[in-house]
Scaffold this motif. Structure first.
Motif, PDB file in Angstrom:
ATOM      1  N   SER A   1       0.816  -1.214   0.000  1.00  0.00           N
ATOM      2  CA  SER A   1       0.000   0.000   0.000  1.00  0.00           C
ATOM      3  C   SER A   1       0.851   1.265   0.000  1.00  0.00           C
ATOM      4  CB  SER A   1      -0.917   0.012   1.225  1.00  0.00           C
ATOM      5  OG  SER A   1      -0.140   0.005   2.421  1.00  0.00           O
ATOM      6  N   THR A   2       2.160   1.120  -0.147  1.00  0.00           N
ATOM      7  CA  THR A   2       3.048   2.281  -0.048  1.00  0.00           C
ATOM      8  C   THR A   2       2.833   3.269  -1.184  1.00  0.00           C
ATOM      9  OG1 THR A   2       4.789   1.058  -1.221  1.00  0.00           O
ATOM     10  CG2 THR A   2       4.814   0.982   1.191  1.00  0.00           C
ATOM     11  N   HIS A   3       2.343   2.792  -2.351  1.00  0.00           N
ATOM     12  CA  HIS A   3       2.189   3.670  -3.507  1.00  0.00           C
ATOM     13  C   HIS A   3       0.851   4.393  -3.528  1.00  0.00           C
ATOM     14  CE1 HIS A   3       0.092  -0.001  -4.604  1.00  0.00           C
ATOM     15  NE2 HIS A   3      -0.541   0.665  -5.546  1.00  0.00           N
ATOM     16  N   ILE A   4      -0.030   4.099  -2.578  1.00  0.00           N
ATOM     17  CA  ILE A   4      -1.363   4.705  -2.580  1.00  0.00           C
ATOM     18  C   ILE A   4      -1.318   6.029  -1.816  1.00  0.00           C
ATOM     19  CG2 ILE A   4      -3.771   4.395  -1.922  1.00  0.00           C
ATOM     20  CD1 ILE A   4      -3.348   1.412  -2.007  1.00  0.00           C
ATOM     21  N   GLU A   5      -1.550   7.116  -2.517  1.00  0.00           N
ATOM     22  CA  GLU A   5      -1.570   8.437  -1.903  1.00  0.00           C
ATOM     23  C   GLU A   5      -2.806   9.180  -2.374  1.00  0.00           C
ATOM     24  OE1 GLU A   5       0.427   9.354   0.401  1.00  0.00           O
ATOM     25  OE2 GLU A   5       1.926   7.758   0.225  1.00  0.00           O
ATOM     26  N   ILE A   6      -3.520   9.801  -1.454  1.00  0.00           N
ATOM     27  CA  ILE A   6      -4.770  10.479  -1.764  1.00  0.00           C
ATOM     28  C   ILE A   6      -4.564  11.622  -2.748  1.00  0.00           C
ATOM     29  CG2 ILE A   6      -4.701  12.174   0.110  1.00  0.00           C
ATOM     30  CD1 ILE A   6      -7.829  10.173  -0.804  1.00  0.00           C
ATOM     31  N   ASP A   7      -3.418  12.287  -2.679  1.00  0.00           N
ATOM     32  CA  ASP A   7      -3.171  13.461  -3.529  1.00  0.00           C
ATOM     33  C   ASP A   7      -2.978  13.099  -4.995  1.00  0.00           C
ATOM     34  OD1 ASP A   7      -3.308  14.989  -1.248  1.00  0.00           O
ATOM     35  OD2 ASP A   7      -1.139  15.116  -0.963  1.00  0.00           O
TER      36      ASP A   7
END
Length: 471
Positions: free
Chosen positions: A201-207
């Motif tokens: 999940s490290t690549h999941i960013e809200i921005d």
């Protein structure tokens, strides 16, 4: 030279990706005694003897330009993540299933479809939301492949009349992930679908999901509220779960007790208590939610609101001082409000608890390296769409070696959003749903898709389904 799409799948899989790129060849036709390859004149004479020894057959070449060879290699022998092996699939000495999974992981495939028909069996893989035929399998090999999948997923190999669901935990020296298995009886045998679930999940960013600045501000304002319910809607494969996980990453802190009930658990997040749905033993969304309320939660995430009981429990949880996040299958942000009312949720309760309603879709982005601009004509639309809302030119997919000749590279989410203000709450209480369009200043998914099209990020054919919804 014929179009590359005319090369049969069983011919393409006769050599490995490593062999194709090493020798700079693409098979054109294979028989018992002869192999015909596309090759360039620069290396055909040098490699002929090696290929004859390698395949044990006579070798012939159809000479084409070096650029054409690069095109074919990029289209048919896609390179991707590193994996332990890229040997010939379904050879006598290989592990059929492991080769298949490794290949899917290497080319960043989300789903593997293993299908049988009267005369042939095939493997299709979903890449960037689209299925492509990747391999063929002999009718003799197919039953053993299905049985191997069942054994690894702890399913009953003797049961061939009923659907079955299971899970495979895959690990090797380079990666580890879960695979959700679904087996469905068909006319000519069992169809199997494997869904690869990445734990990273490290690549999941809200921005970086696709929110506009205003949408992102409204979304962040809603998720920091101490109680209420936030609902994300859209069809299967529209990225709802990814949006939820990106939200949980923001909310995850030592001070908050976060509980989730999911089917399946697609990512693991340190610091969050995640529960796998198990309906066969009674662990449903509604039952899990009842237990969650006795676990002193601050934030609850429900994988999906599927029925009336779950919807009622979610509303109850948000009323008693908890922040609830969930997904629901509707076509629009306003459709979510209508669906909950149709489920029997009283308008006054819905108005009191709903913080935010979001609808989303995933749109493929044109490859920036090969897209081409051309005029947009009324005949290209064939819809009752106001041409004033569309640009005078459009970008079309072409295909190059950087996008594997699909014309597209990556996907972006688009959103429509209703932030529930006091004024909107009054309209929900009075069941004045139609007036929400003007009151919420809602920019629809179709309008967002047209904006993306006008900016040259995607093609008309990609946004066409959303334009149809405008009719």
């Amino acid at each position: 030279m014929p179009e590359p799409t005319q090369i049969p799948t069983d011919v393409i899989q006769s050599i490995t990706t490593d062999q194709a790129w090493h020798y700079k060849i693409v098979p054109k036709a294979i028989s018992d005694t002869l192999c015909v390859f596309y090759a360039s004149s620069d290396n055909s004479g040098v490699i002929a003897d090696e290929l004859k020894l390698l395949f044990g057959k006579e070798i012939s070449f159809d000479l084409v330009a070096e650029e054409e060879i690069q095109n074919l290699l990029s289209r048919y022998y896609r390179k991707g993540k590193q994996s332990k092996s890229s040997g010939v699939l379904f050879s006598k000495h290989s592990d059929y299933l492991m080769d298949l999974i490794q290949e899917a992981y290497r080319i960043e495939c989300s789903d593997i479809h293993i299908e049988t028909y009267e005369e042939r069996c095939r493997v299709r893989m979903r890449i960037d939301g689209k299925l492509i035929e990747r391999f063929t399998i002999s009718k003799e090999v197919y039953p053993s492949l299905v049985n191997k999948i069942k054994i690894k997923a702890n399913l009953d190999i003797a049961e061939k009349r009923l659907p079955q669901d299971g899970r495979i935990f895959y690990t090797d020296e380079f990666c580890n992930f879960d695979i959700r298995v679904s087996v469905l009886p068909g006319l000519h045998g069992e169809k199997v679908v494997l869904r690869l679930l990445s734990k990273d999940s490290t690549h999941i960013e809200i921005d970086s999901l696709g929110f506009t600045n205003d949408q992102l501000k409204a979304y962040k304002n809603s998720i920091v509220k101490p109680h209420g319910i936030i609902l994300i809607s859209g069809p299967t494969g529209s990225g709802k779960t990814t949006t939820l996980y990106a939200t949980l990453k923001i909310l995850n802190s030592v001070e908050s007790n976060i509980l989730t009930i999911e089917d399946p658990i697609e990512y693991t997040l340190e610091g969050i208590n995640q529960v796998q749905l198990k309906e066969d033993i009674g662990l449903t969304f509604a039952n899990a939610l009842r237990t969650f309320l006795r676990q002193d939660p601050d934030i609850i995430m429900l994988g999906e609101i599927r029925d009336v009981e779950t919807a009622q429990m979610a509303i109850r949880a948000s009323l008693t001082g908890h922040l609830v996040l969930s997904t629901i299958h509707t076509n629009s942000a306003i459709g979510t409000i209508s669906r909950l009312q149709d489920m029997g949720i009283p308008p006054y309760l819905l108005a009191s608890t709903l913080n935010l309603s979001v609808a989303q879709r995933l749109i493929r982005k044109l490859c920036p390296h090969c897209k081409q601009e051309k005029p947009l004509l009324p005949t290209d639309i064939n819809l009752r769409t106001n041409m004033d809302t569309l640009p005078s030119t459009q970008f079309i997919p072409v295909g190059c070696n950087l996008c594997y000749y699909t014309g597209y590279k990556g996907r972006r989410a688009i959103y429509e959003m209703i932030e529930v203000t006091d004024d909107i709450r009054q309209h929900i209480r009075k069941q004045q749903i139609d007036e929400l369009y003007s009151k919420s200043m809602l920019k629809t998914l179709a309008q967002k898709a047209i904006e993306m099209f006008a900016e040259g990020e995607t093609s008309l054919e990609e946004i066409f389904p959303l334009l149809v919804d405008m009719q």
